[in-house]
Write a protein that holds these residues in place. Structure first.
Motif, short mmCIF file in Angstrom:
data_model
loop_
_atom_site.label_atom_id
_atom_site.label_comp_id
_atom_site.label_asym_id
_atom_site.label_seq_id
_atom_site.Cartn_x
_atom_site.Cartn_y
_atom_site.Cartn_z
N ASP A 37 32.11 -0.79 -26.58
CA ASP A 37 32.55 -1.62 -27.79
C ASP A 37 32.54 -3.39 -27.57
OD1 ASP A 37 33.36 -2.89 -30.03
OD2 ASP A 37 34.04 -0.77 -30.90
N ASP A 38 31.70 -3.61 -28.41
CA ASP A 38 31.87 -5.24 -27.82
C ASP A 38 33.12 -5.86 -28.01
OD1 ASP A 38 30.35 -4.22 -30.66
OD2 ASP A 38 30.63 -6.80 -30.11
N GLU A 39 33.48 -5.32 -28.58
CA GLU A 39 34.83 -5.80 -29.30
C GLU A 39 36.32 -5.91 -28.09
OE1 GLU A 39 36.47 -7.63 -31.97
OE2 GLU A 39 34.75 -7.84 -32.70
N VAL A 40 36.01 -6.75 -27.63
CA VAL A 40 37.07 -6.63 -25.94
C VAL A 40 38.55 -5.79 -25.86
CG1 VAL A 40 37.75 -8.28 -23.97
CG2 VAL A 40 35.75 -7.43 -24.71
N ASP A 41 39.01 -6.79 -27.48
CA ASP A 41 40.53 -6.16 -27.57
C ASP A 41 40.34 -4.54 -28.46
OD1 ASP A 41 41.18 -9.25 -26.96
OD2 ASP A 41 41.38 -10.25 -29.26
N PHE A 42 39.26 -4.24 -28.75
CA PHE A 42 39.48 -3.16 -29.09
C PHE A 42 39.88 -2.40 -28.25
CE2 PHE A 42 38.01 0.92 -30.88
CZ PHE A 42 38.37 1.14 -32.00
N LEU A 43 38.95 -2.53 -27.58
CA LEU A 43 38.15 -1.32 -26.74
C LEU A 43 39.76 -1.54 -25.94
CD1 LEU A 43 35.40 -0.40 -24.57
CD2 LEU A 43 35.54 -2.94 -23.91
N ASN A 44 40.45 -2.51 -25.05
CA ASN A 44 41.71 -2.47 -24.47
C ASN A 44 42.66 -2.00 -24.18
OD1 ASN A 44 39.60 -3.79 -22.48
ND2 ASN A 44 41.16 -6.82 -22.84
N LEU A 45 42.51 -1.59 -25.94
CA LEU A 45 43.74 -1.68 -26.82
C LEU A 45 43.82 0.20 -26.40
CD1 LEU A 45 45.06 -3.91 -29.55
CD2 LEU A 45 46.26 -3.23 -27.58
N MET A 46 42.77 0.81 -27.60
CA MET A 46 42.27 1.86 -26.82
C MET A 46 42.30 2.56 -25.96
SD MET A 46 39.53 4.47 -29.31
CE MET A 46 40.17 4.20 -30.81
N SER A 47 41.60 1.69 -24.61
CA SER A 47 41.88 2.87 -23.58
C SER A 47 43.21 2.76 -23.09
CB SER A 47 40.92 1.07 -22.72
OG SER A 47 41.47 1.57 -21.42
N GLU A 48 43.52 1.77 -23.30
CA GLU A 48 45.49 1.84 -22.86
C GLU A 48 45.97 3.04 -23.58
OE1 GLU A 48 48.40 -1.11 -21.69
OE2 GLU A 48 47.25 -2.72 -22.32
N ARG A 49 45.89 2.86 -25.28
CA ARG A 49 46.50 4.10 -25.48
C ARG A 49 45.56 5.48 -24.84
NH1 ARG A 49 46.65 3.52 -31.59
NH2 ARG A 49 48.68 4.43 -31.31
N LEU A 50 45.14 6.14 -24.97
CA LEU A 50 44.38 7.22 -24.77
C LEU A 50 45.20 7.40 -23.13
CD1 LEU A 50 40.84 6.91 -25.66
CD2 LEU A 50 43.16 8.38 -26.76
N LYS A 51 45.30 5.87 -22.14
CA LYS A 51 45.24 6.76 -20.69
C LYS A 51 47.49 6.69 -20.88
CE LYS A 51 42.23 3.71 -18.59
NZ LYS A 51 42.31 2.18 -17.80
#
Lengths: 142, 225
Positions: free
Chosen positions: A9-23
């Motif tokens: 995703d090119d939305e960096v904030d979205f990418l980081n948040l979703m990544s953290e939550r899945l981790k």
């Protein structure tokens, strides 16, 4: 076994948040902000599912999906979009997408689709292995 | 049955619907970030209840992310509102620097997703004309779409409003692949219609990759030949 997911995703904030939550839910998460990066990553690592944004700069989600499927027909891709139109949905399914989800999507839905993608991939791999064994047996005349 | 359509009205509706679709997409992206931020806060709450310590730095960063998204959405809605109100009056004095800025914002997502960049050069002194703001916005949007199809390797389009003898002009450059034939196609596909409605004209310098829209000081002035 840990689920291996690639989020693009090119939305960096979205990418980081979703990544953290899945981790925090014990998933092995990799991220890419564009298609070029993502295409390189699928060459280097095995993923149970790819969560791919439909609208991205340079190369959009559908084009990326097409190339990913050409590279690896078994790869399971879940598309994420701001607006899911029927036309885009049909096009995505024709190109081999597993699902098309609309943003903002519930994390539980995304996790459910990732688990489903992993199960689909296991079935596909098992079917291929079965076919391979059958081919060997046929070749040997058994 | 034959449906009668007004070409200018149809062009305006196409423009308005494309911009609306792009804007709603942008808002959904912003909402997705806010949604994930709220979800993250829920995760933090659960973890804290289980005895894990709170990380104030992380919470501060999360608040900044949410504020940034609220500001982003607010700007998107403000621009949408400005576009919607541009139909309030048929003619009014329009600041071309401000209008250029609005169009740069409204077209940004379309340009970026196609890999292009728009650089707006603000005029040193305010440049304004009496014109129909909605039709002018439509013409700029159409020109930007055309510009993407003839832009050079740099994929950068430059837009610069300035004063000229007749009133004002908006120059689009970086159009390295522009040809006279392509300009004629652009004019045939709606460009001419809007130029006529605005009493404006279009000039190209194909060797220099430039297209200029020339606007009269007052839309009611007789067009200079």
């Amino acid at each position: 076994m840990t689920d291996k997911v690639l989020i693009v995703d090119d939305e960096v904030d979205f990418l980081n948040l979703m990544s953290e939550r899945l981790k925090t839910r014990d998933m092995d998460v990799s991220t890419a902000t564009n298609a070029k990066e993502a295409l390189k990553m699928i060459d280097e690592k095995f993923y149970d599912a790819v969560v791919l944004d439909l609208q991205m700069p340079e190369m959009d989600g559908l084009e990326t999906l097409k190339i990913m499927k050409e590279k690896n027909p078994d790869i399971q891709i879940i598309l994420l979009t701001g607006h899911a139109t029927v036309e885009k949905g049909i096009e995505a399914m024709k190109l081999g997408a597993m699902d098309l989800l609309e943003k903002p999507a519930e994390l539980s839905t995304i996790i459910d689709r990732i688990k489903h993608a992993k199960a689909e991939k296991i079935i596909l791999v098992e079917k291929k292995n079965e076919q391979r064994i059958r081919d060997i047996l046929t070749h040997k005349g058994w | 049955m034959t449906i009668q359509t007004d070409p200018l009205g149809a062009a305006g509706l196409t423009f308005f619907s494309k911009i609306s679709a792009s804007i709603s997409h942008e808002i959904k992206n912003s909402l997705a970030v806010i949604n994930e931020s709220a979800g993250y806060l829920e995760d933090v709450t659960l973890m804290t209840r289980k005895g894990l310590p709170l990380d104030p730095e992380r919470l501060g960063a999360l608040a900044s992310t949410m504020l940034k998204q609220v500001q982003r959405t607010n700007t998107i809605i403000k621009n949408m509102n400005r576009l919607a109100h541009s139909l309030d009056e048929d003619y009014r004095r329009v600041d071309l620097g401000e209008l250029g800025e609005l169009m740069a914002h409204l077209s940004e997502r379309t340009l970026v997703t196609k890999g292009f960049r728009l650089t707006l050069t603000a005029p040193a002194q305010p440049v304004s004309v009496i014109t129909h703001p909605f039709f002018l916005q439509n013409l700029i949007w159409l020109t930007l779409n055309f510009a993407m199809s003839v832009c050079g390797e740099s994929k950068t389009i430059l837009m610069a409003p300035s004063k000229n003898a007749a009133g004002a002009e908006i120059c689009f450059s970086g159009l390295d692949r522009i040809t006279e034939e392509m300009v004629q196609d652009f004019l045939a596909q709606g460009g001419r219609l809007l130029l006529d409605a605005l009493n404006a004209s279009c000039h190209t310098a194909t060797g220099q990759g430039r297209l200029t829209l020339s606007l009269p000081e007052d839309i009611h002035q007789l067009k200079a030949s």
